[in-house]
Design a protein around this motif. Structure first.
Motif, PDB file in Angstrom:
ATOM      1  N   UNK A  20       0.685  -1.322   0.107  1.00 13.85           N
ATOM      2  CA  UNK A  20      -0.192  -0.046  -0.181  1.00 13.85           C
ATOM      3  C   UNK A  20       0.981   1.390   0.044  1.00 13.85           C
ATOM      4  N   UNK A  21       0.310   2.291   0.451  1.00 13.27           N
ATOM      5  CA  UNK A  21       0.786   3.661   0.381  1.00 13.27           C
ATOM      6  C   UNK A  21       1.860   3.794   1.618  1.00 13.27           C
ATOM      7  N   UNK A  22       2.049   2.823   2.602  1.00 11.38           N
ATOM      8  CA  UNK A  22       3.013   3.117   3.760  1.00 11.38           C
ATOM      9  C   UNK A  22       2.183   3.942   4.833  1.00 11.38           C
ATOM     10  N   UNK A  23       2.795   3.913   5.915  1.00  7.09           N
ATOM     11  CA  UNK A  23       2.149   4.774   6.943  1.00  7.09           C
ATOM     12  C   UNK A  23       2.796   6.394   6.894  1.00  7.09           C
ATOM     13  N   UNK A  24       1.896   7.246   7.048  1.00  7.44           N
ATOM     14  CA  UNK A  24       2.259   8.666   6.944  1.00  7.44           C
ATOM     15  C   UNK A  24       3.100   8.935   8.408  1.00  7.44           C
ATOM     16  N   UNK A  25       4.071   9.527   8.475  1.00  9.95           N
ATOM     17  CA  UNK A  25       4.946   9.589   9.525  1.00  9.95           C
ATOM     18  C   UNK A  25       4.291  10.572  10.563  1.00  9.95           C
ATOM     19  N   UNK A  26       3.267  11.551   9.989  1.00  6.52           N
ATOM     20  CA  UNK A  26       2.424  12.486  10.772  1.00  6.52           C
ATOM     21  C   UNK A  26       1.587  11.689  11.707  1.00  6.52           C
ATOM     22  N   UNK A  27       1.159  10.450  11.290  1.00  4.35           N
ATOM     23  CA  UNK A  27       0.090   9.631  12.228  1.00  4.35           C
ATOM     24  C   UNK A  27       0.785   8.319  12.587  1.00  4.35           C
ATOM     25  N   UNK A  28       1.973   8.398  12.548  1.00  5.25           N
ATOM     26  CA  UNK A  28       2.882   6.978  13.039  1.00  5.25           C
ATOM     27  C   UNK A  28       2.619   6.646  14.239  1.00  5.25           C
ATOM     28  N   UNK A  29       2.684   7.747  15.160  1.00  6.20           N
ATOM     29  CA  UNK A  29       2.395   7.582  16.649  1.00  6.20           C
ATOM     30  C   UNK A  29       1.143   6.997  17.176  1.00  6.20           C
ATOM     31  N   UNK A  30       0.265   7.287  16.415  1.00  8.88           N
ATOM     32  CA  UNK A  30      -1.134   6.845  16.761  1.00  8.88           C
ATOM     33  C   UNK A  30      -1.737   5.575  16.118  1.00  8.88           C
ATOM     34  N   UNK A  31      -0.928   4.768  15.420  1.00 13.51           N
ATOM     35  CA  UNK A  31      -1.400   3.639  14.753  1.00 13.51           C
ATOM     36  C   UNK A  31      -2.058   2.653  15.735  1.00 13.51           C
ATOM     37  N   UNK A  32      -1.323   2.540  16.954  1.00 19.69           N
ATOM     38  CA  UNK A  32      -1.657   1.539  17.942  1.00 19.69           C
ATOM     39  C   UNK A  32      -2.730   2.045  19.001  1.00 19.69           C
ATOM     40  N   UNK A  33      -3.281   3.097  18.761  1.00 19.38           N
ATOM     41  CA  UNK A  33      -4.349   3.686  19.553  1.00 19.38           C
ATOM     42  C   UNK A  33      -5.904   3.048  19.227  1.00 19.38           C
ATOM     43  N   UNK A  34      -6.602   2.595  20.291  1.00 21.05           N
ATOM     44  CA  UNK A  34      -7.982   2.219  19.947  1.00 21.05           C
ATOM     45  C   UNK A  34      -8.786   3.139  19.322  1.00 21.05           C
ATOM     46  N   UNK A  35      -9.460   2.766  18.163  1.00 24.67           N
ATOM     47  CA  UNK A  35     -10.358   3.397  17.395  1.00 24.67           C
ATOM     48  C   UNK A  35      -9.664   4.535  16.318  1.00 24.67           C
ATOM     49  N   UNK A  43     -16.058   2.448  13.047  1.00 22.20           N
ATOM     50  CA  UNK A  43     -16.162   1.158  13.603  1.00 22.20           C
ATOM     51  C   UNK A  43     -14.683   0.364  13.078  1.00 22.20           C
ATOM     52  N   UNK A  44     -13.764   1.374  12.798  1.00 19.66           N
ATOM     53  CA  UNK A  44     -12.507   0.899  12.377  1.00 19.66           C
ATOM     54  C   UNK A  44     -11.416   1.059  13.603  1.00 19.66           C
ATOM     55  N   UNK A  45     -10.193   0.735  13.486  1.00 20.33           N
ATOM     56  CA  UNK A  45      -8.986   1.107  14.363  1.00 20.33           C
ATOM     57  C   UNK A  45      -8.888   0.252  15.644  1.00 20.33           C
ATOM     58  N   UNK A  46      -9.073  -0.912  15.405  1.00 19.48           N
ATOM     59  CA  UNK A  46      -9.037  -1.813  16.791  1.00 19.48           C
ATOM     60  C   UNK A  46      -8.089  -2.860  16.678  1.00 19.48           C
ATOM     61  N   UNK A  47      -7.971  -3.303  15.326  1.00 19.47           N
ATOM     62  CA  UNK A  47      -6.980  -4.587  15.126  1.00 19.47           C
ATOM     63  C   UNK A  47      -5.555  -4.446  15.814  1.00 19.47           C
ATOM     64  N   UNK A  48      -4.811  -3.423  15.360  1.00 22.96           N
ATOM     65  CA  UNK A  48      -3.386  -3.054  15.694  1.00 22.96           C
ATOM     66  C   UNK A  48      -3.501  -3.026  17.317  1.00 22.96           C
ATOM     67  N   UNK A  49      -4.362  -2.197  18.162  1.00 20.88           N
ATOM     68  CA  UNK A  49      -4.540  -2.226  19.260  1.00 20.88           C
ATOM     69  C   UNK A  49      -4.799  -3.478  19.914  1.00 20.88           C
ATOM     70  N   UNK A  50      -5.795  -4.225  19.472  1.00 29.03           N
ATOM     71  CA  UNK A  50      -5.710  -5.741  20.256  1.00 29.03           C
ATOM     72  C   UNK A  50      -4.838  -6.576  19.948  1.00 29.03           C
ATOM     73  N   UNK A  51      -4.096  -6.721  18.868  1.00 31.09           N
ATOM     74  CA  UNK A  51      -2.891  -7.114  18.695  1.00 31.09           C
ATOM     75  C   UNK A  51      -1.832  -6.829  19.644  1.00 31.09           C
ATOM     76  N   UNK A  52      -1.568  -5.572  19.632  1.00 33.00           N
ATOM     77  CA  UNK A  52      -0.598  -5.010  20.698  1.00 33.00           C
ATOM     78  C   UNK A  52      -0.769  -5.173  22.197  1.00 33.00           C
ATOM     79  N   UNK A  53      -2.061  -5.471  22.584  1.00 30.60           N
ATOM     80  CA  UNK A  53      -2.492  -5.546  24.033  1.00 30.60           C
ATOM     81  C   UNK A  53      -2.136  -7.137  24.112  1.00 30.60           C
ATOM     82  N   UNK A  54      -2.570  -8.014  23.363  1.00 28.33           N
ATOM     83  CA  UNK A  54      -2.382  -9.491  23.482  1.00 28.33           C
ATOM     84  C   UNK A  54      -0.889  -9.770  23.499  1.00 28.33           C
ATOM     85  N   UNK A  55       0.178  -9.019  22.678  1.00 26.09           N
ATOM     86  CA  UNK A  55       1.488  -9.038  22.998  1.00 26.09           C
ATOM     87  C   UNK A  55       2.102  -8.631  24.037  1.00 26.09           C
TER      88      UNK A  55
END
Length: 92
Positions: A20-35, A43-55
């Protein structure tokens, strides 16, 4: 999307790569935030948060590398023996 699984020493390694387009450095710090999502639909933005919590519970970690316009690779490391396994809490 490409998924790579391997057993390396004391860890299980999972790599997920997209083109894909990659992760914009402007939002990189927020990618693990729930929602948090860069997509407009709700209704999006839960996958990385859930994986990070499990890890975190397993003593693992997730990292990524991304280049604008060249995709992203997430690397997940899961210890085969989480730190809490085999440990007994003593009450006395």
């Amino acid at each position: 999307m490409t998924i790579f699984l391997t057993d390396l020493g004391d860890d299980l390694i999972i790599e997920v790569e997209d083109n894909g387009l990659g992760i914009d450095p402007v939002v990189a710090e927020r990618i693990y935030e729930r929602g948090f999502s860069t997509k407009a639909a709700g209704g999006r933005g839960y996958g990385l948060d859930l994986v990070n919590r499990a890890l975190t519970m397993l003593g693992g970690q997730m990292t990524y590398r991304s280049e604008q316009g060249a995709g992203t690779v997430f690397t997940i490391m899961i210890p085969k023996r989480p730190a809490h396994v085999g440990r007994q809490d003593r009450q006395g």
